[in-house]
Enzyme design. Structure first.
Site, PDB file in Angstrom:
ATOM      1  N   ALA A  36       0.842  -1.195   0.000  1.00  0.00           N
ATOM      2  CA  ALA A  36       0.000   0.000   0.000  1.00  0.00           C
ATOM      3  C   ALA A  36       0.878   1.245   0.000  1.00  0.00           C
ATOM      4  O   ALA A  36       1.891   1.302   0.692  1.00  0.00           O
ATOM      5  CB  ALA A  36      -0.899   0.010   1.231  1.00  0.00           C
ATOM      6  N   ASP A  37       0.461   2.237  -0.783  1.00  0.00           N
ATOM      7  CA  ASP A  37       1.139   3.532  -0.709  1.00  0.00           C
ATOM      8  C   ASP A  37       0.263   4.477   0.107  1.00  0.00           C
ATOM      9  O   ASP A  37      -0.825   4.120   0.534  1.00  0.00           O
ATOM     10  CB  ASP A  37       1.464   4.075  -2.099  1.00  0.00           C
ATOM     11  CG  ASP A  37       0.233   4.382  -2.945  1.00  0.00           C
ATOM     12  OD1 ASP A  37      -0.846   4.678  -2.377  1.00  0.00           O
ATOM     13  OD2 ASP A  37       0.350   4.343  -4.181  1.00  0.00           O
ATOM     14  N   SER A  38       0.748   5.687   0.325  1.00  0.00           N
ATOM     15  CA  SER A  38       0.040   6.615   1.215  1.00  0.00           C
ATOM     16  C   SER A  38      -1.353   6.977   0.695  1.00  0.00           C
ATOM     17  O   SER A  38      -2.291   7.112   1.481  1.00  0.00           O
ATOM     18  CB  SER A  38       0.873   7.871   1.450  1.00  0.00           C
ATOM     19  OG  SER A  38       1.158   8.506   0.221  1.00  0.00           O
TER      20      SER A  38
END
Length: 82
Positions: A36-38
């Site tokens: 997951a990215d931000s």
């Protein structure tokens, strides 16, 4: 009842992170294992807030690292609303 909530949390995580359901285990790390990215994390939090009618705040977001952390944050918010 908690298992139903946990299943809904896992479904939201899977939808937001496009992750295979088999990989969404309580110990799975959102960034390191589910990649997951931000922006995806923010999308996930907003989706959880909508799904459960809660407001996961900044303090909760900062402490979320694993699927279990997400489930615990949702459970805390639901308990606070009840």
């Amino acid at each position: 009842m908690r298992s139903g909530i946990d299943a809904r949390v896992r479904a939201v995580i899977g939808a937001c992170l496009a992750a295979d359901a088999a990989r969404i285990q309580p110990s799975a790390r959102l960034v390191d294992e589910l990649y997951a990215d931000s922006l995806e994390l923010l999308d996930m939090v907003m989706a959880l807030n909508d799904e459960f009618g809660i407001d996961i705040g900044v303090d909760d977001i900062a402490a979320i690292r694993t699927v279990a952390d997400v489930q615990a944050a949702v459970a805390r918010q639901l308990a606070a609303v009840a």
